[in-house]
Write a protein that holds these residues in place. Structure first.
Motif, PDB file in Angstrom:
ATOM      1  N   LEU A 102       2.963   4.681  13.419  1.00 50.68           N
ATOM      2  CA  LEU A 102       2.182   5.171  12.049  1.00 50.68           C
ATOM      3  C   LEU A 102       2.468   4.593  10.991  1.00 50.68           C
ATOM      4  N   LEU A 103       3.588   4.066  10.527  1.00 48.49           N
ATOM      5  CA  LEU A 103       3.696   3.184   9.574  1.00 48.49           C
ATOM      6  C   LEU A 103       3.123   1.732   9.733  1.00 48.49           C
ATOM      7  N   SER A 104       2.981   1.184  10.876  1.00 55.61           N
ATOM      8  CA  SER A 104       2.302  -0.078  11.199  1.00 55.61           C
ATOM      9  C   SER A 104       0.996   0.192  10.848  1.00 55.61           C
ATOM     10  N   LEU A 105       0.470   1.383  11.183  1.00 58.54           N
ATOM     11  CA  LEU A 105      -1.331   1.492  10.784  1.00 58.54           C
ATOM     12  C   LEU A 105      -1.168   1.444   9.341  1.00 58.54           C
ATOM     13  N   MET A 106      -0.270   2.255   8.343  1.00 54.24           N
ATOM     14  CA  MET A 106      -0.403   2.041   7.083  1.00 54.24           C
ATOM     15  C   MET A 106      -0.459   0.843   6.364  1.00 54.24           C
ATOM     16  N   PHE A 107       0.657  -0.059   6.821  1.00 56.93           N
ATOM     17  CA  PHE A 107       0.818  -1.505   6.358  1.00 56.93           C
ATOM     18  C   PHE A 107      -0.464  -2.250   6.798  1.00 56.93           C
ATOM     19  N   SER A 108      -1.263  -1.852   7.822  1.00 58.13           N
ATOM     20  CA  SER A 108      -2.383  -2.424   8.528  1.00 58.13           C
ATOM     21  C   SER A 108      -3.537  -2.317   7.498  1.00 58.13           C
ATOM     22  N   VAL A 109      -3.646  -1.373   6.636  1.00 54.46           N
ATOM     23  CA  VAL A 109      -4.740  -1.281   5.708  1.00 54.46           C
ATOM     24  C   VAL A 109      -4.777  -2.229   4.805  1.00 54.46           C
ATOM     25  N   PRO A 110      -3.757  -2.617   4.014  1.00 52.33           N
ATOM     26  CA  PRO A 110      -3.715  -3.820   2.905  1.00 52.33           C
ATOM     27  C   PRO A 110      -3.837  -5.263   3.809  1.00 52.33           C
ATOM     28  N   LEU A 111      -3.075  -5.393   4.825  1.00 51.98           N
ATOM     29  CA  LEU A 111      -2.671  -6.408   5.368  1.00 51.98           C
ATOM     30  C   LEU A 111      -3.657  -7.107   6.446  1.00 51.98           C
ATOM     31  N   LEU A 112      -4.309  -6.061   7.185  1.00 52.03           N
ATOM     32  CA  LEU A 112      -5.356  -6.485   8.257  1.00 52.03           C
ATOM     33  C   LEU A 112      -6.561  -5.959   8.041  1.00 52.03           C
ATOM     34  N   GLY A 113      -6.526  -5.391   6.685  1.00 52.37           N
ATOM     35  CA  GLY A 113      -7.977  -4.839   6.326  1.00 52.37           C
ATOM     36  C   GLY A 113      -8.507  -3.583   7.162  1.00 52.37           C
ATOM     37  N   LEU A 114      -7.633  -3.013   7.756  1.00 53.26           N
ATOM     38  CA  LEU A 114      -8.165  -1.757   8.505  1.00 53.26           C
ATOM     39  C   LEU A 114      -8.415  -0.605   7.660  1.00 53.26           C
ATOM     40  N   SER A 115      -9.308   0.476   7.803  1.00 51.27           N
ATOM     41  CA  SER A 115      -9.661   1.528   7.131  1.00 51.27           C
ATOM     42  C   SER A 115      -9.036   2.831   7.974  1.00 51.27           C
ATOM     43  N   LEU A 116      -8.560   3.684   7.370  1.00 55.02           N
ATOM     44  CA  LEU A 116      -8.005   4.883   7.980  1.00 55.02           C
ATOM     45  C   LEU A 116      -8.889   5.889   8.144  1.00 55.02           C
ATOM     46  N   THR A 117      -8.989   6.594   9.261  1.00 54.73           N
ATOM     47  CA  THR A 117      -9.905   7.588   9.588  1.00 54.73           C
ATOM     48  C   THR A 117      -9.429   8.905   9.246  1.00 54.73           C
ATOM     49  N   LYS A 118     -10.134   9.886   9.306  1.00 60.40           N
ATOM     50  CA  LYS A 118      -9.658  11.285   8.966  1.00 60.40           C
ATOM     51  C   LYS A 118      -8.609  11.637   9.899  1.00 60.40           C
ATOM     52  N   ARG A 119      -8.820  11.238  11.236  1.00 55.71           N
ATOM     53  CA  ARG A 119      -7.857  11.663  12.286  1.00 55.71           C
ATOM     54  C   ARG A 119      -6.491  11.222  11.875  1.00 55.71           C
ATOM     55  N   ALA A 120      -6.539   9.886  11.610  1.00 57.47           N
ATOM     56  CA  ALA A 120      -5.334   9.160  11.195  1.00 57.47           C
ATOM     57  C   ALA A 120      -4.536   9.819  10.039  1.00 57.47           C
ATOM     58  N   LEU A 121      -5.327  10.234   9.015  1.00 57.23           N
ATOM     59  CA  LEU A 121      -4.784  10.738   7.798  1.00 57.23           C
ATOM     60  C   LEU A 121      -4.086  12.090   8.246  1.00 57.23           C
ATOM     61  N   PHE A 122      -5.084  12.773   9.140  1.00 53.23           N
ATOM     62  CA  PHE A 122      -4.273  14.271   9.538  1.00 53.23           C
ATOM     63  C   PHE A 122      -3.094  13.771  10.541  1.00 53.23           C
ATOM     64  N   GLY A 123      -3.098  13.002  11.528  1.00 53.33           N
ATOM     65  CA  GLY A 123      -1.999  12.685  12.013  1.00 53.33           C
ATOM     66  C   GLY A 123      -0.775  12.221  11.420  1.00 53.33           C
ATOM     67  N   ALA A 124      -0.882  11.651  10.279  1.00 51.92           N
ATOM     68  CA  ALA A 124       0.161  11.245   9.437  1.00 51.92           C
ATOM     69  C   ALA A 124       0.546  12.234   8.554  1.00 51.92           C
ATOM     70  N   THR A 125      -0.439  13.343   7.956  1.00 53.15           N
ATOM     71  CA  THR A 125       0.215  14.548   7.333  1.00 53.15           C
ATOM     72  C   THR A 125       1.116  15.315   8.347  1.00 53.15           C
ATOM     73  N   ILE A 126       0.679  15.518   9.564  1.00 47.85           N
ATOM     74  CA  ILE A 126       1.366  16.197  10.502  1.00 47.85           C
ATOM     75  C   ILE A 126       2.772  15.469  10.912  1.00 47.85           C
ATOM     76  N   SER A 127       2.817  14.299  10.878  1.00 48.29           N
ATOM     77  CA  SER A 127       4.199  13.514  10.985  1.00 48.29           C
ATOM     78  C   SER A 127       5.010  13.604   9.915  1.00 48.29           C
ATOM     79  N   LEU A 128       4.640  13.424   8.824  1.00 44.08           N
ATOM     80  CA  LEU A 128       5.437  13.529   7.466  1.00 44.08           C
ATOM     81  C   LEU A 128       5.857  14.951   6.980  1.00 44.08           C
ATOM     82  N   THR A 129       4.843  15.911   7.446  1.00 40.16           N
ATOM     83  CA  THR A 129       5.413  17.123   7.487  1.00 40.16           C
ATOM     84  C   THR A 129       6.672  17.644   8.402  1.00 40.16           C
TER      85      THR A 129
END
Length: 297
Positions: A102-129
Motif C-alpha cells: 500500500l505504501l509503495s502504491l502511495m510513493f508511486s504516485v509522485p515517483l512513477l506518475g500513477l494515479s490513485l483509483t477510488k478503490r485504492a483510496l478506499f483500501g488505504a482508508t480501511i488499512s489505516l483504520t
C-alpha cells in the motif's frame, strides 16, 4: 506446484520475524544488522564477484543510486526492525510491514506518475483504520493522546523506507540483473553499517547469537531472494505479491508456539482490516503497470 515458491519465501520471512524478537536478548541490533549482510556478502562472493567485475562499467554510473538503495532497503529497513523488536510484538511488526504494498502504491504516485483509483483510496482508508485500531489496542483515543510506542514507530519508518526502496528500484530500471544489483547493495550496506558496529563496540558473535545471524544471512537474505525471484518468473509479479499478505498469518502462528505470544482481539480485528485494505488495493492494481514487487530483504 509453483505456488510453493512464494509460500516457502513467506515462511522464511516469518521465521526471520521471530529471529528479530529472539535476538533482542542475545545480540545488539547494530551487530546483527552488520553481520547479516557481511555473511551474506561473503557467501555470494564466489558466485557473483566475477559477473560484477564484468559489468563494472555498466554498474559505475549507478553507484550512487545503488548506495542509496542499500541505505533504504538494508541499512535502515532491517536495522530499525531489530531495534523495534525490543519494544513491540512480532505480530505488530509484521502487520505494520504488511502495509508495504500500500505504501509503495502511495510513493508511486509522485515517483512513477500513477494515479490513485477510488478503490485504492478506499483500501488505504480501511488499512489505516485497522492500523490505528491495532496500535491503539482498540482505544483510538489512547493513540491520539499518547502516540505510538517506540517499536511501532520504528516499524512504520522501516516500512516506509522499504516501500520507497521498491519504487525507486522500479523507477531507475538498473541495466543489470537483480543478483548483481543485490550484491553491490550488500557491499554498500556493509560499508554503511561498519561504523555503526564499531561505535557500538560489540563486534564478536556468541554461540547463542550465531544461529540467529546465520538464519538472517543465508535463508532470509539469499534463499528467500532466490525463491522470490523464481516466484515472479513463474507466477508473475501480481500473483507473487499477493502471498505477502500471508506473512502476518504465518508469523502469528509461529509466535504462538515459539514465543508464547497470544493474538489479542484488537490485533485480530485491526490486522484483518489492514490485510483487507491491502488486498483490495492489490486486486485493483492488477490492471495497472504500477505494481511494485521488490526483492525481499
Amino acid at each position: 506446484m509453483y505456488f510453493l515458491l512464494p509460500l516457502f519465501t513467506v515462511i522464511i520471512w516469518s521465521g526471520n520475524s521471530i529471529v528479530n524478537i529472539l535476538s533482542t536478548n542475545v545480540i545488539a541490533p547494530e551487530t546483527i544488522s552488520f553481520y547479516r549482510w557481511f555473511i551474506a556478502l561473503i557467501a555470494l562472493t564466489p558466485f557473483l564477484l566475477k559477473p560484477v567485475w564484468k559489468k563494472r562499467h555498466a554498474i559505475k554510473p549507478y553507484l550512487t543510486k545503488l548506495a542509496f538503495l542499500a541505505l533504504l532497503g538494508m541499512a535502515i529497513n532491517q536495522s530499525l526492525a531489530y531495534f523495534a523488536a525490543a519494544t513491540t510484538t512480532v505480530t505488530n511488526m509484521t502487520l505494520i510491514f504488511s502495509l508495504v504494498p500500500l505504501l509503495s502504491l502511495m510513493f508511486s504516485v509522485p515517483l512513477l506518475g500513477l494515479s490513485l483509483t477510488k478503490r485504492a483510496l478506499f483500501g488505504a482508508t480501511i488499512s489505516l483504520t485497522g492500523l490505528m485500531y491495532m496500535l491503539s489496542q482498540g482505544q483510538v483515543s489512547n493513540l491520539l493522546s499518547k502516540g505510538l510506542n517506540i517499536g511501532d514507530s520504528l516499524m512504520l519508518i522501516a516500512a516506509c523506507s522499504y516501500s520507497l526502496y521498491g519504487v525507486l528500484l522500479k523507477r531507475w530500471r538498473l541495466p543489470f540483473n537483480n543478483w548483481i544489483a543485490l550484491y553491490v547493495q550488500m557491499v554498500f550496506a556493509v560499508i554503511i553499517l561498519l561504523p555503526v558496529l564499531t561505535y557500538n563496540g560489540q563486534v564478536s558473535l556468541s554461540s547463542e547469537s550465531l544461529p540467529l545471524v546465520l538464519y538472517a544471512a543465508i535463508p532470509t537474505s539469499i534463499l528467500a531472494t532466490w525463491l522470490w525471484m523464481q516466484s515472479i518468473h513463474h507466477l508473475g509479479a501480481d500473483k507473487t505479491a499477493m502471498f505477502m499478505n500471508l506473512l502476518p498469518v504465518f508469523t502469528a502462528i509461529m509466535a504462538t508456539f515459539i514465543l508464547d505470544e497470544q493474538l489479542s482481539s484488537y490485533q485480530f480485528i485491526g490486522g484483518a482490516l489492514v490485510l483487507a485494505g491491502v488486498t483490495l488495493t492489490q486486486l485493483k492494481s492488477k490492471k495497472s503497470t504500477g505494481k511494485v514487487v521488490t526483492i525481499p530483504s
